[in-house]
Design a protein around this motif. Sequence first.
Motif, mmCIF file in Angstrom:
data_model
loop_
_atom_site.group_PDB
_atom_site.id
_atom_site.type_symbol
_atom_site.label_atom_id
_atom_site.label_comp_id
_atom_site.label_asym_id
_atom_site.label_seq_id
_atom_site.Cartn_x
_atom_site.Cartn_y
_atom_site.Cartn_z
ATOM 1 N N SER A 127 0.876 -1.174 0.000
ATOM 2 C CA SER A 127 0.000 0.000 0.000
ATOM 3 C C SER A 127 0.911 1.222 0.000
ATOM 4 C CB SER A 127 -0.901 0.001 1.230
ATOM 5 O OG SER A 127 -1.743 1.128 1.249
ATOM 6 N N ASP A 157 1.303 4.235 0.340
ATOM 7 C CA ASP A 157 0.880 5.509 0.932
ATOM 8 C C ASP A 157 1.551 5.700 2.286
ATOM 9 O OD1 ASP A 157 -0.388 3.436 2.269
ATOM 10 O OD2 ASP A 157 -2.209 4.584 2.670
ATOM 11 N N TYR A 158 2.689 5.032 2.482
ATOM 12 C CA TYR A 158 3.237 4.885 3.821
ATOM 13 C C TYR A 158 4.733 5.167 3.883
ATOM 14 C CZ TYR A 158 2.385 2.896 8.476
ATOM 15 O OH TYR A 158 2.199 2.712 9.828
ATOM 16 N N TYR A 199 6.118 4.209 -0.936
ATOM 17 C CA TYR A 199 5.433 5.411 -1.405
ATOM 18 C C TYR A 199 5.924 5.764 -2.801
ATOM 19 C CZ TYR A 199 9.766 7.916 -0.237
ATOM 20 O OH TYR A 199 11.067 8.340 -0.176
ATOM 21 N N ASP A 257 0.660 -1.743 -6.264
ATOM 22 C CA ASP A 257 0.003 -0.931 -5.244
ATOM 23 C C ASP A 257 -1.468 -1.284 -5.131
ATOM 24 O OD1 ASP A 257 -0.465 1.081 -3.388
ATOM 25 O OD2 ASP A 257 -0.743 2.623 -4.919
ATOM 26 N N ASP A 281 -5.040 -0.851 -1.964
ATOM 27 C CA ASP A 281 -5.446 -0.385 -0.635
ATOM 28 C C ASP A 281 -5.015 -1.396 0.423
ATOM 29 O OD1 ASP A 281 -6.555 1.908 -1.623
ATOM 30 O OD2 ASP A 281 -8.621 1.180 -1.592
ATOM 31 N N PHE A 282 -4.634 -0.897 1.583
ATOM 32 C CA PHE A 282 -4.111 -1.759 2.644
ATOM 33 C C PHE A 282 -5.116 -2.838 3.048
ATOM 34 C CE2 PHE A 282 -3.075 -2.856 7.035
ATOM 35 C CZ PHE A 282 -1.722 -3.116 6.930
ATOM 36 N N GLN A 290 -6.468 4.138 9.604
ATOM 37 C CA GLN A 290 -6.454 3.514 8.281
ATOM 38 C C GLN A 290 -7.196 2.190 8.334
ATOM 39 O OE1 GLN A 290 -2.674 2.220 6.630
ATOM 40 N NE2 GLN A 290 -3.360 2.781 4.580
ATOM 41 N N ASN A 312 -9.155 4.891 3.746
ATOM 42 C CA ASN A 312 -8.363 3.888 3.042
ATOM 43 C C ASN A 312 -6.868 4.163 3.064
ATOM 44 O OD1 ASN A 312 -10.294 1.995 2.121
ATOM 45 N ND2 ASN A 312 -10.966 3.438 0.557
ATOM 46 N N ARG A 313 -6.474 5.443 3.025
ATOM 47 C CA ARG A 313 -5.069 5.793 2.877
ATOM 48 C C ARG A 313 -4.632 6.840 3.909
ATOM 49 N NH1 ARG A 313 -2.007 3.570 -1.833
ATOM 50 N NH2 ARG A 313 -3.529 2.207 -2.794
ATOM 51 N N GLU A 329 -5.233 10.490 3.088
ATOM 52 C CA GLU A 329 -6.625 10.895 3.332
ATOM 53 C C GLU A 329 -6.799 11.346 4.776
ATOM 54 O OE1 GLU A 329 -9.794 8.234 1.865
ATOM 55 O OE2 GLU A 329 -8.223 7.173 0.767
#
Length: 263
Positions: free
Chosen positions: A42, A44-45, A50, A82, A84-85, A149, A173-174, A177
């Motif tokens: 994911s 976004d981390y 990322y 990639d 969503d977690f 999250q 989700n992220r 966000e």
Amino acid sequence: MKKWLLLAISLMMVFALAACGTAEEASGDGESGKKVLKMATSADYPPFEYKDTAKSDEIIGFDVDLAKALGEKLGYEVQVQDMDFNGLIAALQGKQVDMVMAGMTPTAERKKNVDFTDIYYTAKHMIVSPKGSGIKTVEDLKGKKLGVQLGSIQEGEAEKIAEEVDVTVENRNRIPELVQELKTKRLDAAIIEDTVAKGYFEKDKELEGFTLDTSEEEAGSAIAFQKGSKYTEEFNKALNEMKENGELEKLVVKWFEKETASK
């Protein structure tokens, strides 16, 4: 004539099937000729995984470097994708991917569905809020909206907090966000891992936070594989070799400067 025609057709089918077999076998090989392993994350981390969109759409980070280093040792080419977690474990169970690295903690619930390697990194949780919010303790969250999250270990932490104080927990989700919702005041606070949070503090001076003081063991990150996968033991052995010879520590210094995090 009919016999010759049937023979020709038969030979064509044999060649076609042989060609198909070769194509299927080749699909398992990457550009280097190594067997490809699909890794889901994911992205976004930061600094785990990322995209530095100012430079490219390539997924980078500590987990990515570690995965590729382990793959190199074992003779695999690791391809990263990639998602969503909260969909990572489902993708692993559905055999859409071979492995998951996403700062993921091997909780008892997750272990029911997938196998994990040993822990390769540890972390603490942090309550993040806009500067001037007055949120300095867990008690200050009373009557507030707390973001987490979806699918992360922070959901469990939020539930524990909700048992102590009257707080509304909301999922996103992220991580970006959550941060955006904090800045627009749609959330009052969020639980984010300390290293990830500190990365946002460096870029955005309007955010602040404090580390949760828990008596439980720190959360740890591990690599997830399908139940019964042969890769679990292979990667675990290579991971422990990297711990012993100092290669893992070099990656830690490169990406974290001795900070910690996991989801």
